[in-house]
Motif scaffolding. Structure first.
Motif, mmCIF file in Angstrom:
data_model
loop_
_atom_site.group_PDB
_atom_site.id
_atom_site.type_symbol
_atom_site.label_atom_id
_atom_site.label_comp_id
_atom_site.label_asym_id
_atom_site.label_seq_id
_atom_site.Cartn_x
_atom_site.Cartn_y
_atom_site.Cartn_z
ATOM 1 N N VAL A 135 12.721 -48.346 -63.552
ATOM 2 C CA VAL A 135 13.751 -49.389 -63.568
ATOM 3 C C VAL A 135 14.502 -49.404 -62.237
ATOM 4 C CG1 VAL A 135 15.930 -50.115 -64.621
ATOM 5 C CG2 VAL A 135 14.017 -49.441 -66.069
ATOM 6 N N THR A 136 14.833 -48.235 -61.715
ATOM 7 C CA THR A 136 15.552 -48.148 -60.440
ATOM 8 C C THR A 136 14.702 -48.697 -59.297
ATOM 9 O OG1 THR A 136 16.820 -46.226 -61.175
ATOM 10 C CG2 THR A 136 16.655 -46.580 -58.802
ATOM 11 N N ILE A 137 13.452 -48.287 -59.251
ATOM 12 C CA ILE A 137 12.560 -48.746 -58.184
ATOM 13 C C ILE A 137 12.329 -50.249 -58.305
ATOM 14 C CG2 ILE A 137 10.196 -48.598 -57.291
ATOM 15 C CD1 ILE A 137 10.307 -45.584 -58.168
ATOM 16 N N GLY A 138 12.073 -50.715 -59.524
ATOM 17 C CA GLY A 138 11.857 -52.138 -59.732
ATOM 18 C C GLY A 138 13.063 -52.973 -59.345
ATOM 19 N N SER A 139 14.249 -52.499 -59.693
ATOM 20 C CA SER A 139 15.470 -53.210 -59.320
ATOM 21 C C SER A 139 15.639 -53.237 -57.803
ATOM 22 C CB SER A 139 16.688 -52.540 -59.976
ATOM 23 O OG SER A 139 17.887 -53.153 -59.556
ATOM 24 N N SER A 140 15.331 -52.132 -57.141
ATOM 25 C CA SER A 140 15.435 -52.072 -55.679
ATOM 26 C C SER A 140 14.522 -53.102 -55.026
ATOM 27 C CB SER A 140 15.084 -50.668 -55.182
ATOM 28 O OG SER A 140 16.001 -49.706 -55.668
ATOM 29 N N LEU A 141 13.292 -53.220 -55.551
ATOM 30 C CA LEU A 141 12.351 -54.189 -54.994
ATOM 31 C C LEU A 141 12.752 -55.619 -55.348
ATOM 32 C CD1 LEU A 141 9.033 -52.283 -55.773
ATOM 33 C CD2 LEU A 141 10.086 -52.594 -53.532
ATOM 34 N N LEU A 142 13.209 -55.815 -56.582
ATOM 35 C CA LEU A 142 13.608 -57.143 -57.032
ATOM 36 C C LEU A 142 14.717 -57.720 -56.178
ATOM 37 C CD1 LEU A 142 13.527 -59.434 -59.177
ATOM 38 C CD2 LEU A 142 15.098 -58.050 -60.558
ATOM 39 N N HIS A 143 15.661 -56.877 -55.793
ATOM 40 C CA HIS A 143 16.831 -57.343 -55.042
ATOM 41 C C HIS A 143 16.740 -57.010 -53.548
ATOM 42 C CE1 HIS A 143 18.651 -58.441 -58.827
ATOM 43 N NE2 HIS A 143 18.383 -57.242 -59.297
ATOM 44 N N HIS A 144 15.529 -56.662 -53.096
ATOM 45 C CA HIS A 144 15.243 -56.480 -51.667
ATOM 46 C C HIS A 144 16.183 -55.454 -51.014
ATOM 47 C CE1 HIS A 144 12.617 -59.936 -52.114
ATOM 48 N NE2 HIS A 144 13.623 -60.627 -52.608
ATOM 49 N N VAL A 145 16.368 -54.336 -51.704
ATOM 50 C CA VAL A 145 17.155 -53.247 -51.106
ATOM 51 C C VAL A 145 16.379 -52.690 -49.913
ATOM 52 C CG1 VAL A 145 18.101 -50.935 -51.503
ATOM 53 C CG2 VAL A 145 18.233 -52.675 -53.298
ATOM 54 N N GLU A 146 17.072 -52.500 -48.808
ATOM 55 C CA GLU A 146 16.408 -52.021 -47.595
ATOM 56 C C GLU A 146 15.771 -50.664 -47.838
ATOM 57 O OE1 GLU A 146 19.133 -52.041 -44.379
ATOM 58 O OE2 GLU A 146 19.504 -54.204 -44.473
ATOM 59 N N ARG A 147 14.566 -50.518 -47.302
ATOM 60 C CA ARG A 147 13.787 -49.293 -47.500
ATOM 61 C C ARG A 147 14.545 -48.049 -47.033
ATOM 62 N NH1 ARG A 147 8.371 -47.856 -48.103
ATOM 63 N NH2 ARG A 147 7.741 -45.945 -47.034
ATOM 64 N N GLU A 148 15.347 -48.189 -45.985
ATOM 65 C CA GLU A 148 16.042 -47.027 -45.409
ATOM 66 C C GLU A 148 17.187 -46.527 -46.289
ATOM 67 O OE1 GLU A 148 15.402 -49.869 -43.822
ATOM 68 O OE2 GLU A 148 13.704 -49.139 -42.616
ATOM 69 N N PHE B 151 25.755 -51.565 -58.265
ATOM 70 C CA PHE B 151 25.110 -52.765 -58.792
ATOM 71 C C PHE B 151 24.721 -52.526 -60.254
ATOM 72 C CE2 PHE B 151 21.274 -55.274 -59.680
ATOM 73 C CZ PHE B 151 21.760 -56.549 -59.408
ATOM 74 N N ILE B 152 25.107 -53.436 -61.119
ATOM 75 C CA ILE B 152 24.780 -53.331 -62.538
ATOM 76 C C ILE B 152 23.581 -54.234 -62.815
ATOM 77 C CG2 ILE B 152 25.610 -53.662 -64.903
ATOM 78 C CD1 ILE B 152 28.460 -53.164 -63.785
ATOM 79 N N GLU B 153 22.456 -53.612 -63.156
ATOM 80 C CA GLU B 153 21.215 -54.357 -63.364
ATOM 81 C C GLU B 153 21.163 -54.909 -64.785
ATOM 82 O OE1 GLU B 153 18.686 -56.480 -62.964
ATOM 83 O OE2 GLU B 153 18.282 -55.203 -61.197
ATOM 84 N N GLU B 154 21.062 -56.224 -64.889
ATOM 85 C CA GLU B 154 20.993 -56.867 -66.197
ATOM 86 C C GLU B 154 19.601 -57.407 -66.521
ATOM 87 O OE1 GLU B 154 25.119 -58.797 -67.223
ATOM 88 O OE2 GLU B 154 24.574 -59.400 -65.167
ATOM 89 N N GLN B 155 18.672 -57.250 -65.591
ATOM 90 C CA GLN B 155 17.294 -57.709 -65.812
ATOM 91 C C GLN B 155 16.387 -56.495 -66.021
ATOM 92 O OE1 GLN B 155 16.161 -61.385 -63.396
ATOM 93 N NE2 GLN B 155 17.722 -60.477 -62.088
ATOM 94 N N PHE B 156 16.606 -55.802 -67.120
ATOM 95 C CA PHE B 156 15.890 -54.563 -67.395
ATOM 96 C C PHE B 156 14.379 -54.779 -67.463
ATOM 97 C CE2 PHE B 156 13.809 -51.811 -70.489
ATOM 98 C CZ PHE B 156 14.110 -50.551 -70.009
ATOM 99 N N ALA B 157 13.938 -55.743 -68.274
ATOM 100 C CA ALA B 157 12.501 -55.940 -68.491
ATOM 101 C C ALA B 157 11.789 -56.296 -67.194
ATOM 102 C CB ALA B 157 12.276 -57.020 -69.545
ATOM 103 N N LEU B 158 12.396 -57.177 -66.397
ATOM 104 C CA LEU B 158 11.783 -57.570 -65.133
ATOM 105 C C LEU B 158 11.744 -56.399 -64.153
ATOM 106 C CD1 LEU B 158 10.564 -59.704 -63.306
ATOM 107 C CD2 LEU B 158 12.879 -60.464 -62.724
ATOM 108 N N SER B 159 12.831 -55.642 -64.078
ATOM 109 C CA SER B 159 12.867 -54.477 -63.186
ATOM 110 C C SER B 159 11.800 -53.463 -63.585
ATOM 111 C CB SER B 159 14.253 -53.820 -63.212
ATOM 112 O OG SER B 159 15.230 -54.683 -62.684
#
Length: 339
Positions: free
Chosen positions: A192-205, A310-318
């Motif tokens: 979920v954490t990794i998916g959310s990071s990718l979904l919201h384009h969190v910088e790799r660094e 950041f509070i992730e509300e798109q659990f299934a997508l993440s």
């Protein structure tokens, strides 16, 4: 020398694949310009990718300048995956487990979805359910299986799990041996954490701490830094039930206690890790209430690190994106690699 040439070609091939994956369609000249790879090399790489059905040759189009050229399209259907998430569900006020199965392509489009209760805690029953799923999706050539799991796996053996129901299972090996498909298993909080990071384009660094806190359950914590999981010894990092403030606690029933514990975790990890971002998934708490509890933390207010929360509300997508990240390590499509 030959080995070095092969490595460079593989790097160029990955860059071209990733460019098409993110841009869907392109001309050879566009790919060459954007990847800084020579047009001669691009011609050779695209010929290979067309032969492998990874990209598809389209019609000729006429640019503003120059001769008509073929446009090429990424083939998101050249691989299908069976993604299985083992999830808590509540029935008649009782916590149970269910298996949710999806068939997706590389774009994450869902072509099959089914959920069934997991009522018998044996590995044979788990394999039987997967067999039932596969029997229904024979029209899709499944390339890999990805499993999201409420527990931790180390050296292909489950070392910590939901109420210890799956401890010592060698699930990955058993699934691969039974169905002859590459299988990947990872902790649900991590995905979920990794998916959310990718979904919201969190910088790799960035350094990210994820907190997954299901209703009436113990939280899971993820450390994700520079595109890599930090899993610790025996992959037990983030087992929050062993934190000093939770180790003697029963499963949290009240929303107020859950908020208190979550804020305490934020305070601890903000001091110890000093992340760039926290990602929180806690569907039992209203977003406004959680934000107020975090805002009113006197300890967070005193700490020098001011992470984005950041509070992730798109659990299934993440979770789906996290599973796609899991099953495509060689391809790198969901690895947030620079192009």
């Amino acid at each position: 020398m030959k080995k070095e040439i092969n490595i460079i070609r593989e790097q160029n091939l990955n860059a071209v694949k990733h460019y098409f994956f993110t841009h869907q369609s392109a001309l050879k000249s566009e790919v060459a310009e954007q990847t800084n790879i020579s047009i001669v090399t691009i011609n050779s790489l695209i010929k290979q990718l067309v032969a492998e059905n990874i990209i598809i040759e389209g019609d000729k189009i006429k640019p503003n300048l120059g001769r008509p050229s073929n446009i090429y399209h990424f083939n998101y259907h050249h691989a299908y995956f069976l993604l299985i998430s083992v999830e808590e569900v509540t029935q008649e006020n009782e916590k149970k487990l269910a298996l949710r199965a999806n068939v997706v392509n590389l774009a994450g489009e869902i072509f099959f979805e089914e959920t069934c209760l997991f009522t018998t805690f044996t590995i044979d029953y788990f394999l039987e359910l997967i067999e039932q799923f596969l029997a229904q999706i024979e029209e899709y050539p499944i390339k890999k299986i990805g499993i999201s799991f409420p527990g931790k796996v180390y050296q292909k053996k489950i070392v910590s799990s939901w109420y210890n129901k799956f401890n010592d299972w060698e699930l990955e090996t058993q699934v691969e041996d039974r169905f002859h498909l590459p299988t990947f298993i990872q902790n649900d909080a991590h995905l979920v954490t990794i998916g959310s990071s990718l979904l919201h384009h969190v910088e790799r660094e960035q350094t990210v701490v994820g907190i997954f806190y299901p209703d009436r359950s113990m939280p899971g914590i993820t450390l994700f830094a520079q595109g890599h999981l930090i899993e610790g010894r025996h992959h037990l990092a983030g087992e929050a039930k062993y934190l000093p403030n939770l180790i003697s606690q029963n499963v949290t029933e009240s929303t107020s206690a859950l908020k208190q514990h979550l804020v305490e975790i934020l305070e601890m990890y903000n001091a110890i890790i000093a992340p760039d971002r926290f990602i929180i998934s806690a569907d039992a708490i209203k977003k406004s209430e959680l934000e107020a509890a975090i805002y009113n933390s006197a300890i967070l207010d005193k700490q020098i690190n001011t992470a984005e929360i950041f509070i992730e509300e798109q659990f299934a997508l993440s979770l789906k994106i996290g599973l796609l990240w899991l099953v495509t390590p060689e391809e790198g499509y969901y690895r947030n690699e620079p192009t």
